[in-house]
Design a protein around this motif. Structure first.
Motif, PDB file in Angstrom:
ATOM      1  N   UNK A   1       0.817  -1.217   0.000  1.00 11.59           N
ATOM      2  CA  UNK A   1       0.000   0.000   0.000  1.00 11.59           C
ATOM      3  C   UNK A   1       0.850   1.266   0.000  1.00 11.59           C
ATOM      4  N   UNK A   2       2.039   1.211   0.574  1.00 13.67           N
ATOM      5  CA  UNK A   2       2.858   2.419   0.666  1.00 13.67           C
ATOM      6  C   UNK A   2       3.440   2.861  -0.677  1.00 13.67           C
ATOM      7  N   UNK A   3       3.271   2.072  -1.721  1.00 13.37           N
ATOM      8  CA  UNK A   3       3.726   2.512  -3.051  1.00 13.37           C
ATOM      9  C   UNK A   3       2.804   3.568  -3.643  1.00 13.37           C
ATOM     10  N   UNK A   4       1.587   3.660  -3.115  1.00 16.60           N
ATOM     11  CA  UNK A   4       0.623   4.662  -3.584  1.00 16.60           C
ATOM     12  C   UNK A   4       0.403   5.684  -2.480  1.00 16.60           C
ATOM     13  N   UNK A   5       1.054   6.853  -2.576  1.00 17.85           N
ATOM     14  CA  UNK A   5       0.894   7.844  -1.510  1.00 17.85           C
ATOM     15  C   UNK A   5      -0.511   8.434  -1.507  1.00 17.85           C
ATOM     16  N   UNK A   6      -0.987   8.818  -0.326  1.00 13.78           N
ATOM     17  CA  UNK A   6      -2.292   9.474  -0.265  1.00 13.78           C
ATOM     18  C   UNK A   6      -2.190  10.899  -0.808  1.00 13.78           C
ATOM     19  N   UNK A   7      -3.312  11.489  -1.104  1.00 14.36           N
ATOM     20  CA  UNK A   7      -3.342  12.886  -1.539  1.00 14.36           C
ATOM     21  C   UNK A   7      -2.717  13.720  -0.427  1.00 14.36           C
ATOM     22  N   UNK A   8      -1.777  14.576  -0.778  1.00 13.99           N
ATOM     23  CA  UNK A   8      -1.088  15.394   0.217  1.00 13.99           C
ATOM     24  C   UNK A   8       0.157  14.736   0.778  1.00 13.99           C
ATOM     25  N   UNK A   9       0.385  13.478   0.443  1.00 16.02           N
ATOM     26  CA  UNK A   9       1.597  12.788   0.886  1.00 16.02           C
ATOM     27  C   UNK A   9       1.415  12.094   2.226  1.00 16.02           C
ATOM     28  N   UNK A  10       2.461  11.392   2.618  1.00 19.10           N
ATOM     29  CA  UNK A  10       2.481  10.659   3.880  1.00 19.10           C
ATOM     30  C   UNK A  10       2.734  11.620   5.035  1.00 19.10           C
TER      31      UNK A  10
ATOM     32  N   UNK B   1       7.119  -1.678   5.550  1.00 15.72           N
ATOM     33  CA  UNK B   1       7.943  -0.552   5.100  1.00 15.72           C
ATOM     34  C   UNK B   1       9.414  -0.927   5.277  1.00 15.72           C
ATOM     35  N   UNK B   2      10.261  -0.672   4.286  1.00 18.97           N
ATOM     36  CA  UNK B   2      11.677  -1.025   4.436  1.00 18.97           C
ATOM     37  C   UNK B   2      12.313  -0.308   5.637  1.00 18.97           C
ATOM     38  N   UNK B   3      13.279  -0.937   6.293  1.00 16.64           N
ATOM     39  CA  UNK B   3      13.955  -0.292   7.416  1.00 16.64           C
ATOM     40  C   UNK B   3      14.611   1.020   6.984  1.00 16.64           C
ATOM     41  N   UNK B   4      14.690   1.944   7.892  1.00 17.20           N
ATOM     42  CA  UNK B   4      15.366   3.235   7.706  1.00 17.20           C
ATOM     43  C   UNK B   4      14.703   4.094   6.630  1.00 17.20           C
ATOM     44  N   UNK B   5      13.399   3.930   6.473  1.00 19.49           N
ATOM     45  CA  UNK B   5      12.656   4.793   5.561  1.00 19.49           C
ATOM     46  C   UNK B   5      12.480   6.157   6.223  1.00 19.49           C
ATOM     47  N   UNK B   6      12.748   7.211   5.470  1.00 21.65           N
ATOM     48  CA  UNK B   6      12.596   8.571   5.971  1.00 21.65           C
ATOM     49  C   UNK B   6      11.412   9.227   5.272  1.00 21.65           C
ATOM     50  N   UNK B   7      10.949  10.335   5.861  1.00 21.40           N
ATOM     51  CA  UNK B   7       9.881  11.111   5.263  1.00 21.40           C
ATOM     52  C   UNK B   7      10.392  12.528   5.063  1.00 21.40           C
ATOM     53  N   UNK B   8      10.425  12.978   3.812  1.00 20.50           N
ATOM     54  CA  UNK B   8      10.851  14.335   3.478  1.00 20.50           C
ATOM     55  C   UNK B   8       9.741  14.960   2.628  1.00 20.50           C
ATOM     56  N   UNK B   9       9.164  16.025   3.133  1.00 22.11           N
ATOM     57  CA  UNK B   9       8.089  16.735   2.431  1.00 22.11           C
ATOM     58  C   UNK B   9       6.954  15.802   1.995  1.00 22.11           C
TER      59      UNK B   9
END
Length: 189
Positions: free
Chosen positions: A8-17, A28-36
């Motif tokens: 499911x995380x391959x399809x981001x929601x509207x507005x992003x994660x 989710x793969x280890x060490x995943x970061x969130x930028x913008x």
């Protein structure tokens, strides 16, 4: 096995994660970061990256005052759409929230350190330092490879500008009085 062919995380929601999503997304793969609002996945570590992190972590752990703790690869919530994961950080000892904690708040972080990889140059030189400074993390170190030898660039927030200013370039020894006295031999093998 999932009924869908892709996670499911391959399809981001509207507005992003969001920063909270990182703790809820399955597989989710280890060490995943969130930028913008976008997920950033870590590439395989190089031996330089691993060695530089070990040098810094060891040096910090032997120098850090008792009111601070050194953490490796823990994320920092910098707002709803940003949750980067510095390679190392120094956080206030009282910020430890137990064994299931996955992130720190920026007001608890004194120092964030990034060891630059080929795929993270722009993020580690520009994006993350800017976001760390905007969040009020007082000190930032960036470590890069100079023909396989670590070079540490150190920064401190200029309170008038709200941005980092350089405090030094360290090639053989990283010796500083701030944020606390530390001396790390960068050539150690």
């Amino acid at each position: 096995m999932s009924a869908e062919p892709f996670p499911a995380w391959l399809r981001p929601p509207v507005g992003g994660w969001t920063a909270e999503d990182l703790d809820r997304l399955p597989e989710l793969p280890p060490h995943t970061e969130l930028i913008d609002g976008s997920l950033i996945f870590a590439s395989p570590q190089t031996t330089f990256h691993n060695w530089a992190m070990w040098l810094l972590e060891y040096g910090l752990r032997t120098s850090v005052p008792t009111e601070w703790e050194v953490w490796r690869e823990m994320s920092v919530v910098l707002g709803k759409r940003n949750r980067p994961e510095p390679d190392l950080l120094a956080a206030r000892r009282g910020a430890y929230g137990g064994p299931k904690q996955t992130a720190f708040q920026p007001e608890d972080v004194l120092l964030a350190i990034e060891v630059v990889s080929e795929e993270s140059v722009e993020r580690d030189r520009d994006v993350k330092p800017r976001k760390y400074a905007e969040a009020g993390i007082r000190y930032f170190w960036r470590v890069e490879s100079d023909e396989g030898r670590p070079v540490a660039y150190t920064y401190e927030i200029d309170p008038a500008a709200g941005a980092y200013i350089g405090t030094g370039v360290h090639r053989e020894v990283l010796k500083l009085d701030h944020p606390f006295p530390v001396e790390i031999e960068l050539t150690r093998r």
